[in-house]
Design a protein around this motif. Structure first.
Motif, PDB file in Angstrom:
ATOM      1  N   PHE A   1       0.820  -1.220   0.000  1.00 52.15           N
ATOM      2  CA  PHE A   1       0.000   0.000   0.000  1.00 52.15           C
ATOM      3  C   PHE A   1       0.858   1.276   0.000  1.00 52.15           C
ATOM      4  O   PHE A   1       0.458   2.278   0.568  1.00 52.15           O
ATOM      5  N   SER A   2       2.020   1.214  -0.630  1.00 52.27           N
ATOM      6  CA  SER A   2       2.835   2.429  -0.707  1.00 52.27           C
ATOM      7  C   SER A   2       2.700   3.100  -2.074  1.00 52.27           C
ATOM      8  O   SER A   2       3.064   4.266  -2.231  1.00 52.27           O
ATOM      9  N   ILE A   3       2.207   2.352  -3.058  1.00 53.85           N
ATOM     10  CA  ILE A   3       1.975   2.935  -4.388  1.00 53.85           C
ATOM     11  C   ILE A   3       0.573   2.551  -4.864  1.00 53.85           C
ATOM     12  O   ILE A   3       0.186   1.372  -4.781  1.00 53.85           O
ATOM     13  N   PHE A   4      -0.170   3.535  -5.328  1.00 55.41           N
ATOM     14  CA  PHE A   4      -1.525   3.290  -5.840  1.00 55.41           C
ATOM     15  C   PHE A   4      -1.597   3.782  -7.279  1.00 55.41           C
ATOM     16  O   PHE A   4      -1.136   4.883  -7.581  1.00 55.41           O
ATOM     17  N   ASP A   5      -2.173   2.967  -8.136  1.00 53.43           N
ATOM     18  CA  ASP A   5      -2.368   3.370  -9.530  1.00 53.43           C
ATOM     19  C   ASP A   5      -3.843   3.640  -9.774  1.00 53.43           C
ATOM     20  O   ASP A   5      -4.696   2.936  -9.239  1.00 53.43           O
TER      21      ASP A   5
ATOM     22  N   ILE B   1      -5.333   8.761 -18.670  1.00 51.63           N
ATOM     23  CA  ILE B   1      -3.994   9.051 -18.136  1.00 51.63           C
ATOM     24  C   ILE B   1      -3.769   8.195 -16.898  1.00 51.63           C
ATOM     25  O   ILE B   1      -4.565   8.225 -15.957  1.00 51.63           O
ATOM     26  N   LEU B   2      -2.677   7.433 -16.900  1.00 50.39           N
ATOM     27  CA  LEU B   2      -2.339   6.635 -15.720  1.00 50.39           C
ATOM     28  C   LEU B   2      -1.674   7.535 -14.688  1.00 50.39           C
ATOM     29  O   LEU B   2      -0.751   8.290 -15.010  1.00 50.39           O
ATOM     30  N   LYS B   3      -2.168   7.468 -13.474  1.00 48.78           N
ATOM     31  CA  LYS B   3      -1.603   8.276 -12.390  1.00 48.78           C
ATOM     32  C   LYS B   3      -1.110   7.375 -11.270  1.00 48.78           C
ATOM     33  O   LYS B   3      -1.670   6.295 -11.070  1.00 48.78           O
ATOM     34  N   LYS B   4      -0.108   7.848 -10.566  1.00 44.52           N
ATOM     35  CA  LYS B   4       0.435   7.104  -9.439  1.00 44.52           C
ATOM     36  C   LYS B   4       0.465   7.997  -8.204  1.00 44.52           C
ATOM     37  O   LYS B   4       0.861   9.167  -8.298  1.00 44.52           O
ATOM     38  N   VAL B   5       0.045   7.427  -7.092  1.00 47.53           N
ATOM     39  CA  VAL B   5       0.185   8.100  -5.806  1.00 47.53           C
ATOM     40  C   VAL B   5       1.239   7.294  -5.043  1.00 47.53           C
ATOM     41  O   VAL B   5       1.086   6.080  -4.854  1.00 47.53           O
ATOM     42  N   ILE B   6       2.312   7.980  -4.648  1.00 49.21           N
ATOM     43  CA  ILE B   6       3.453   7.271  -4.045  1.00 49.21           C
ATOM     44  C   ILE B   6       3.696   7.800  -2.626  1.00 49.21           C
ATOM     45  O   ILE B   6       3.834   9.014  -2.433  1.00 49.21           O
ATOM     46  N   PHE B   7       3.762   6.891  -1.668  1.00 46.95           N
ATOM     47  CA  PHE B   7       4.080   7.256  -0.284  1.00 46.95           C
ATOM     48  C   PHE B   7       5.502   6.773   0.013  1.00 46.95           C
ATOM     49  O   PHE B   7       5.783   5.576  -0.139  1.00 46.95           O
ATOM     50  N   SER B   8       6.389   7.669   0.406  1.00 49.86           N
ATOM     51  CA  SER B   8       7.769   7.251   0.710  1.00 49.86           C
ATOM     52  C   SER B   8       8.200   7.777   2.059  1.00 49.86           C
ATOM     53  O   SER B   8       7.940   8.937   2.392  1.00 49.86           O
TER      54      SER B   8
ATOM     55  N   ASN C   1      15.495   9.448   7.969  1.00 52.53           N
ATOM     56  CA  ASN C   1      15.773   9.827   9.366  1.00 52.53           C
ATOM     57  C   ASN C   1      14.518  10.028  10.213  1.00 52.53           C
ATOM     58  O   ASN C   1      14.597  10.558  11.315  1.00 52.53           O
ATOM     59  N   THR C   2      13.368   9.676   9.691  1.00 54.12           N
ATOM     60  CA  THR C   2      12.157   9.676  10.513  1.00 54.12           C
ATOM     61  C   THR C   2      11.669   8.228  10.515  1.00 54.12           C
ATOM     62  O   THR C   2      12.095   7.421   9.681  1.00 54.12           O
ATOM     63  N   TYR C   3      10.816   7.885  11.447  1.00 58.77           N
ATOM     64  CA  TYR C   3      10.340   6.506  11.434  1.00 58.77           C
ATOM     65  C   TYR C   3       8.876   6.391  11.011  1.00 58.77           C
ATOM     66  O   TYR C   3       8.402   5.311  10.706  1.00 58.77           O
ATOM     67  N   ASN C   4       8.162   7.520  10.965  1.00 65.17           N
ATOM     68  CA  ASN C   4       6.758   7.395  10.577  1.00 65.17           C
ATOM     69  C   ASN C   4       6.238   8.559   9.743  1.00 65.17           C
ATOM     70  O   ASN C   4       5.042   8.713   9.591  1.00 65.17           O
ATOM     71  N   TYR C   5       7.123   9.377   9.206  1.00 69.53           N
ATOM     72  CA  TYR C   5       6.694  10.464   8.338  1.00 69.53           C
ATOM     73  C   TYR C   5       6.872  10.051   6.878  1.00 69.53           C
ATOM     74  O   TYR C   5       7.966   9.672   6.470  1.00 69.53           O
ATOM     75  N   TYR C   6       5.781  10.126   6.147  1.00 71.61           N
ATOM     76  CA  TYR C   6       5.809   9.715   4.740  1.00 71.61           C
ATOM     77  C   TYR C   6       5.485  10.902   3.841  1.00 71.61           C
ATOM     78  O   TYR C   6       4.619  11.720   4.175  1.00 71.61           O
ATOM     79  N   ASN C   7       6.182  10.947   2.724  1.00 70.27           N
ATOM     80  CA  ASN C   7       5.902  11.980   1.748  1.00 70.27           C
ATOM     81  C   ASN C   7       4.974  11.435   0.670  1.00 70.27           C
ATOM     82  O   ASN C   7       5.116  10.297   0.240  1.00 70.27           O
ATOM     83  N   LEU C   8       4.003  12.236   0.273  1.00 71.00           N
ATOM     84  CA  LEU C   8       3.074  11.803  -0.776  1.00 71.00           C
ATOM     85  C   LEU C   8       3.445  12.495  -2.092  1.00 71.00           C
ATOM     86  O   LEU C   8       3.661  13.710  -2.109  1.00 71.00           O
ATOM     87  N   ALA C   9       3.518  11.714  -3.156  1.00 74.84           N
ATOM     88  CA  ALA C   9       3.758  12.295  -4.483  1.00 74.84           C
ATOM     89  C   ALA C   9       2.666  11.804  -5.432  1.00 74.84           C
ATOM     90  O   ALA C   9       2.288  10.631  -5.402  1.00 74.84           O
ATOM     91  N   LEU C  10       2.158  12.707  -6.239  1.00 75.52           N
ATOM     92  CA  LEU C  10       1.167  12.344  -7.264  1.00 75.52           C
ATOM     93  C   LEU C  10       1.789  12.649  -8.620  1.00 75.52           C
ATOM     94  O   LEU C  10       2.189  13.783  -8.878  1.00 75.52           O
ATOM     95  N   VAL C  11       1.886  11.631  -9.466  1.00 73.29           N
ATOM     96  CA  VAL C  11       2.503  11.843 -10.782  1.00 73.29           C
ATOM     97  C   VAL C  11       1.688  11.202 -11.887  1.00 73.29           C
ATOM     98  O   VAL C  11       0.936  10.253 -11.662  1.00 73.29           O
ATOM     99  N   ASP C  12       1.866  11.737 -13.083  1.00 75.10           N
ATOM    100  CA  ASP C  12       1.295  11.122 -14.281  1.00 75.10           C
ATOM    101  C   ASP C  12       2.347  10.205 -14.890  1.00 75.10           C
ATOM    102  O   ASP C  12       3.536  10.529 -14.869  1.00 75.10           O
ATOM    103  N   VAL C  13       1.900   9.087 -15.424  1.00 78.83           N
ATOM    104  CA  VAL C  13       2.813   8.237 -16.187  1.00 78.83           C
ATOM    105  C   VAL C  13       2.599   8.593 -17.651  1.00 78.83           C
ATOM    106  O   VAL C  13       1.483   8.445 -18.178  1.00 78.83           O
ATOM    107  N   LEU C  14       3.634   9.105 -18.293  1.00 76.32           N
ATOM    108  CA  LEU C  14       3.504   9.553 -19.683  1.00 76.32           C
ATOM    109  C   LEU C  14       3.565   8.359 -20.640  1.00 76.32           C
ATOM    110  O   LEU C  14       3.970   7.258 -20.255  1.00 76.32           O
ATOM    111  N   GLU C  15       3.173   8.623 -21.871  1.00 72.15           N
ATOM    112  CA  GLU C  15       3.138   7.517 -22.855  1.00 72.15           C
ATOM    113  C   GLU C  15       4.504   6.883 -23.072  1.00 72.15           C
ATOM    114  O   GLU C  15       4.609   5.697 -23.364  1.00 72.15           O
ATOM    115  N   ASP C  16       5.569   7.684 -22.914  1.00 72.72           N
ATOM    116  CA  ASP C  16       6.918   7.130 -23.117  1.00 72.72           C
ATOM    117  C   ASP C  16       7.469   6.454 -21.856  1.00 72.72           C
ATOM    118  O   ASP C  16       8.617   6.044 -21.814  1.00 72.72           O
TER     119      ASP C  16
END
Lengths: 149, 50
Positions: free
Chosen positions: A14-18, A28-35, A39-54
């Motif tokens: 459950f760290s990446i959702f398509d 358009i395929l999109k990805k939500v990424i939690f990373s 140096n933290t043990y429970n802080y996650y960054n959220l990124a939302l990106v498009d997957v391009l045709e290439d």
């Protein structure tokens, strides 16, 4: 967020959702990424990106699919699922541009009452986090499950 | 209405591409880290300490 949502596919932990943003013109395929933030043990960054045709990824792309509310609603659902799986975690996110960060702020403001039942939402301003209030120019947002009293 | 205006603004922005997910994550992480660096030292310690 009571808008229609796209169907999401999580990976094994459950760290990446398509999901697919769909209009009459394109899909358009999109990805939500939690990373995990280093140096933290429970802080996650959220990124939302498009997957391009290439196969490349893009975080500033202009979808023009006229489904902004559905996308935000779907991302909110991804956050819910991620936090249900990782209950001690805190998700941090900011827009990839000032306009996007403002957009996220407005979307949170519009759904604050509902979201506050379950989540603790904070905004980063004046070099510190505070409980989220509408109309404050936050640079970053944090969201976590509310601790049961 | 404001959301629509912001959507238009976003639509006029440029494209920024990455070859890998790691690249995306690193860029986003740098952005967040830059903001978190503004926290006072004691808050930062709490944030970064287990």
């Amino acid at each position: 967020m009571n808008y229609s949502k796209y169907s999401i596919t999580p990976n094994h932990d459950f760290s990446i959702f398509d999901f697919k943003s769909v209009s009459n013109e394109k899909i358009i395929l999109k990805k939500v990424i939690f990373s995990l933030i280093p140096n933290t043990y429970n802080y996650y960054n959220l990124a939302l990106v498009d997957v391009l045709e290439d196969g490349n990824y893009d975080d500033l792309s202009i979808s023009n699919n006229n489904d902004l509310k559905e996308i935000l609603s779907t991302v909110y659902q991804c956050i819910q699922l991620f936090l249900n799986q990782n209950q001690q975690s805190i998700v941090l996110f900011a827009g990839s541009s000032a306009s996007r960060t403002r957009l996220y702020r407005i979307a949170i403001s519009q759904n604050l009452t509902e979201a506050s039942d379950k989540f603790e939402i904070k905004g980063f301003i004046n070099d510190t986090f505070e409980d989220f209030k509408p109309n404050r120019a936050y640079e970053l947002f944090s969201i976590s499950l509310k601790t049961k009293q | 209405m404001i959301m629509e205006t912001l959507e238009k603004k976003i639509k006029s922005s440029t494209i920024r591409t990455y070859k890998t997910i790691d690249e995306v994550v690193q860029t986003k992480m740098n952005l967040v880290q830059k903001i978190l660096d503004k926290l006072p030292e004691d808050s930062k310690k709490k944030l970064f300490t287990k």
